[in-house]
Structure formats: C-alpha cells, structure tokens
Design a protein around this motif. Structure first.
Motif, PDB file in Angstrom:
ATOM      1  N   ARG A   8       0.876  -1.187   0.000  1.00 23.41           N
ATOM      2  CA  ARG A   8       0.000   0.000   0.000  1.00 23.41           C
ATOM      3  C   ARG A   8       0.906   1.227   0.000  1.00 23.41           C
ATOM      4  N   HIS A   9       0.339   2.362  -0.341  1.00 23.34           N
ATOM      5  CA  HIS A   9       1.092   3.600  -0.145  1.00 23.34           C
ATOM      6  C   HIS A   9       0.113   4.744   0.101  1.00 23.34           C
ATOM      7  N   VAL A  29     -12.151  23.712  12.123  1.00 23.98           N
ATOM      8  CA  VAL A  29     -11.628  22.400  12.534  1.00 23.98           C
ATOM      9  C   VAL A  29     -10.143  22.323  12.202  1.00 23.98           C
ATOM     10  N   GLU A  30      -9.447  21.523  12.994  1.00 23.73           N
ATOM     11  CA  GLU A  30      -8.050  21.221  12.680  1.00 23.73           C
ATOM     12  C   GLU A  30      -7.889  19.709  12.683  1.00 23.73           C
ATOM     13  N   TRP A  31      -7.492  19.172  11.544  1.00 25.94           N
ATOM     14  CA  TRP A  31      -7.398  17.719  11.374  1.00 25.94           C
ATOM     15  C   TRP A  31      -5.978  17.309  10.986  1.00 25.94           C
ATOM     16  N   LYS A  32      -5.640  16.080  11.378  1.00 28.07           N
ATOM     17  CA  LYS A  32      -4.418  15.438  10.875  1.00 28.07           C
ATOM     18  C   LYS A  32      -4.883  14.198  10.111  1.00 28.07           C
ATOM     19  N   VAL A  33      -4.692  14.242   8.812  1.00 26.60           N
ATOM     20  CA  VAL A  33      -5.297  13.234   7.933  1.00 26.60           C
ATOM     21  C   VAL A  33      -4.219  12.292   7.388  1.00 26.60           C
ATOM     22  N   SER A  34      -4.490  10.997   7.494  1.00 30.02           N
ATOM     23  CA  SER A  34      -3.597  10.005   6.877  1.00 30.02           C
ATOM     24  C   SER A  34      -4.389   9.168   5.881  1.00 30.02           C
ATOM     25  N   VAL A  35      -3.774   8.911   4.743  1.00 28.51           N
ATOM     26  CA  VAL A  35      -4.425   8.140   3.679  1.00 28.51           C
ATOM     27  C   VAL A  35      -3.503   6.998   3.273  1.00 28.51           C
ATOM     28  N   LEU A  36      -4.074   5.818   3.151  1.00 27.72           N
ATOM     29  CA  LEU A  36      -3.334   4.689   2.579  1.00 27.72           C
ATOM     30  C   LEU A  36      -4.196   4.102   1.480  1.00 27.72           C
ATOM     31  N   ALA A  55       0.861   9.434  -7.012  1.00 27.99           N
ATOM     32  CA  ALA A  55       1.943   9.940  -6.163  1.00 27.99           C
ATOM     33  C   ALA A  55       1.415  10.355  -4.797  1.00 27.99           C
ATOM     34  N   THR A  56       2.201  10.109  -3.772  1.00 27.23           N
ATOM     35  CA  THR A  56       1.742  10.497  -2.431  1.00 27.23           C
ATOM     36  C   THR A  56       1.597  12.023  -2.349  1.00 27.23           C
ATOM     37  N   ASP A  57       2.354  12.745  -3.158  1.00 22.10           N
ATOM     38  CA  ASP A  57       2.184  14.203  -3.194  1.00 22.10           C
ATOM     39  C   ASP A  57       0.795  14.570  -3.719  1.00 22.10           C
ATOM     40  N   SER A  58       0.334  13.821  -4.730  1.00 22.44           N
ATOM     41  CA  SER A  58      -1.021  14.080  -5.256  1.00 22.44           C
ATOM     42  C   SER A  58      -2.072  13.706  -4.208  1.00 22.44           C
ATOM     43  N   ILE A  59      -1.792  12.657  -3.443  1.00 25.05           N
ATOM     44  CA  ILE A  59      -2.731  12.262  -2.379  1.00 25.05           C
ATOM     45  C   ILE A  59      -2.849  13.395  -1.365  1.00 25.05           C
TER      46      ILE A  59
END
Ligand code: URC
Length: 294
Positions: A8-9, A29-36, A55-59
């Motif tokens: 995964r990435h 709101v203040e969020w910390k978002v992680s996507v895999l 690309a993770t940059d696009s994510i």
C-alpha cells in the motif's frame, strides 16, 4: 525469488485547518489526515514501473482540494468517507483506501455564557507555582499558567515590519492567530485566595486575547496583544507585582495551490507547530523594585 505479499502507499499526518465563515459565527476544525491506498501497482515495487502509482504528493494535494470543496461544515467521518470514496472512484487501479483523521479538540470560547464568534480554545491550561524561601529575604510567590491554547480565525494581522532583502512575508490584515499561552506572575502581597487570583488572571488573559464575543478585537501583532494582556492583569490585580508572558506564534499557512484548484480564500490552512515565532515579554509596575527572576 521473493513474492510481494502485500503493498500500500499513501500520505500520513497531513495537517489541515478549515474555516467556514458563513453566518456570524465561524466554524473551525483542525485535522491530521492520513491516507493509505491499496492499488494494483505491484510493478512499481517489482520492476520500477511507476505508471499506476498515484503519487503520495497528489494524495496530499487531494486532501486540500477536498477540504476546499467542502463548502459547509462537516464531521471528520463525513470528510473521511468522501475522501476515501474519491480515490476508489477516480482511479481504476485503486481497490481500497484507508483514511484516518485525528481532530484537535478546539472548542468555541464562551464568555458569560455567550459563544465567541471567532475565538477557539483547547483545554484549560495548567496552574503551577514557583516559591522561593530565604532566611533573610521575604518569600517570593509566583504563580503561572501553561499550555493554554487559543486561536482566533480573524481580527489579526501583521503589517509595517522591516522589509529588506530577506523579507518574503506579505503584510496582512487578515490571518489566523494561534498561540499557547505561558505566563508567570509574582505577587507583592498575598491575594485573598491564590486559586481565585489564578482564575481571574486566566480570565483576563482570555478576555483581552479574544475581545468581545461578537466583534472580537483586532490584534496588530502578537507583541501588542501580549502587552495588552499583561497590562490588564497589572491593572486589575494590585497584589501582582510583575508578569511574564510567552506566546509562540503558531503559524497557519494559507494553502494556495491554484494548479489543483485550491485558491486561498481564508478557508484552507496548513497548521504548523515548528518553526514558530517566539514572542515574550515581562511587565512590571512602574515603581517596581523587588528583585525577581522575571
Ligand atoms: O505578530 C507577529 N509578530 C511578529 O514578530 C511576526 N513575525 C512574523 O513573521 N509574523 C509575525 N507576527
């Protein structure tokens, strides 16, 4: 021969601040978002063919684009669902997405039961004291407040500073102002109740920082706001001899990425802790004399 059993990435801990300014009260709101994302891009791992890789940059950019597109306030669960669906629907090679969001528990500031229109607070801050006892000098009693996070979504700017070959910062009359107040004050006489004095000082610091619940008060700099906060404490509590305030300027950087459709309109921000501005000052009464470590 090795077998690629799983892959995964994604992008982790993308910080997003989102302000909605419709109506008289701002939402924030203040969020910390992680996507895999799970996708059929084994060939990137096995044979250096990146043709299927999002690309993770696009994510990361997508997180800001979606935050921008959310034109009214929503929960982080709703945001996570729409973000996760976006990746699965947009890219044929993406079979799944996992979205994790942590929300900072900012809450609207309340003054006398009234909700402040653009002021937010995180937690209560801690009360501490520092006492010095000597054989031949009077005992010095200092109290303090640490870890009081406060933020206002408007009524802050910074203009008129030095502009030279090293300056990039634009002058602004509209920005988010966020800080974590650390304050120590020393008594010249015993208050009727130390705990009550602490609560009064804290209330004064908050009231001066935020201003009235509807209109707020304009802050031309952290420096000026800090000074006015300390000054008001010395005006209101005659038993206090001196006060030191330390207020980091926790920058909320405008997110402006027109190439991917995010034109900054005082709505989407990148919240940061480091580096931060460091602003501190000690205020004493004009005829102040006693030695203190402030
Ligand atoms: O209120 C501010 N004071 C500063 O000294 C400063 N410096 C800076 O880059 N931004 C700000 N904001």
């Amino acid at each position: 021969m090795a077998e690629l059993a799983q892959q995964r990435h994604g992008k982790a801990k993308v910080r997003v601040g989102r302000v909605w300014r419709e109506g008289e009260r701002h939402a924030f709101v203040e969020w910390k978002v992680s996507v895999l994302i799970s996708s059929s891009c084994e060939s990137s791992f096995i044979s250096a063919d990146n043709s299927a890789v999002v690309a993770t940059d696009s994510i990361k950019n997508t997180i800001y684009v979606k935050a921008k597109e959310c034109s009214s306030v929503l929960s982080m669960e709703e945001f996570a669902i729409l973000l996760g669906e976006h990746f699965v629907k947009t890219y044929p090679q993406v079979t799944g997405s996992e979205i994790t969001i942590i929300e900072k528990p900012w809450e609207p500031y309340r003054i006398n039961g009234k909700i402040h229109h653009h002021g937010f607070k995180l937690g209560k801050g801690s009360h501490f004291c520092e006492i010095q006892v000597s054989k031949n000098k009077p005992t010095v009693v200092c109290s303090g407040l640490e870890g009081l996070s406060v933020l206002k979504t408007t009524q802050s700017g910074f203009e008129g500073f030095v502009r030279d070959n090293y300056t990039l910062l634009p002058e602004v009359r509209e920005r988010i102002l966020a800080t974590e107040v650390l304050s120590v004050w020393c008594y010249k006489s015993k208050p009727s109740c130390y705990n009550k004095a602490f609560e009064t000082v804290k209330q004064i610091l908050l009231d001066v920082f935020f201003g009235p619940p509807d209109a707020g008060v304009y802050s031309p700099s952290v420096q000026n706001t800090l000074y006015l906060m300390g000054e008001r404490v010395l005006q209101r509590l005659p038993e206090i001899e001196s006060i030191k305030l330390s207020m980091p300027n926790l920058h909320f950087i405008p997110v402006n990425m027109p190439k991917v459709g995010v034109e900054f309109n005082h709505d989407v921000y990148l919240p940061t802790d480091e580096p931060h501005g460091t602003i501190e000052a000690s205020l004493t009464r004009k005829n102040w004399s006693r030695h203190s470590k402030l």
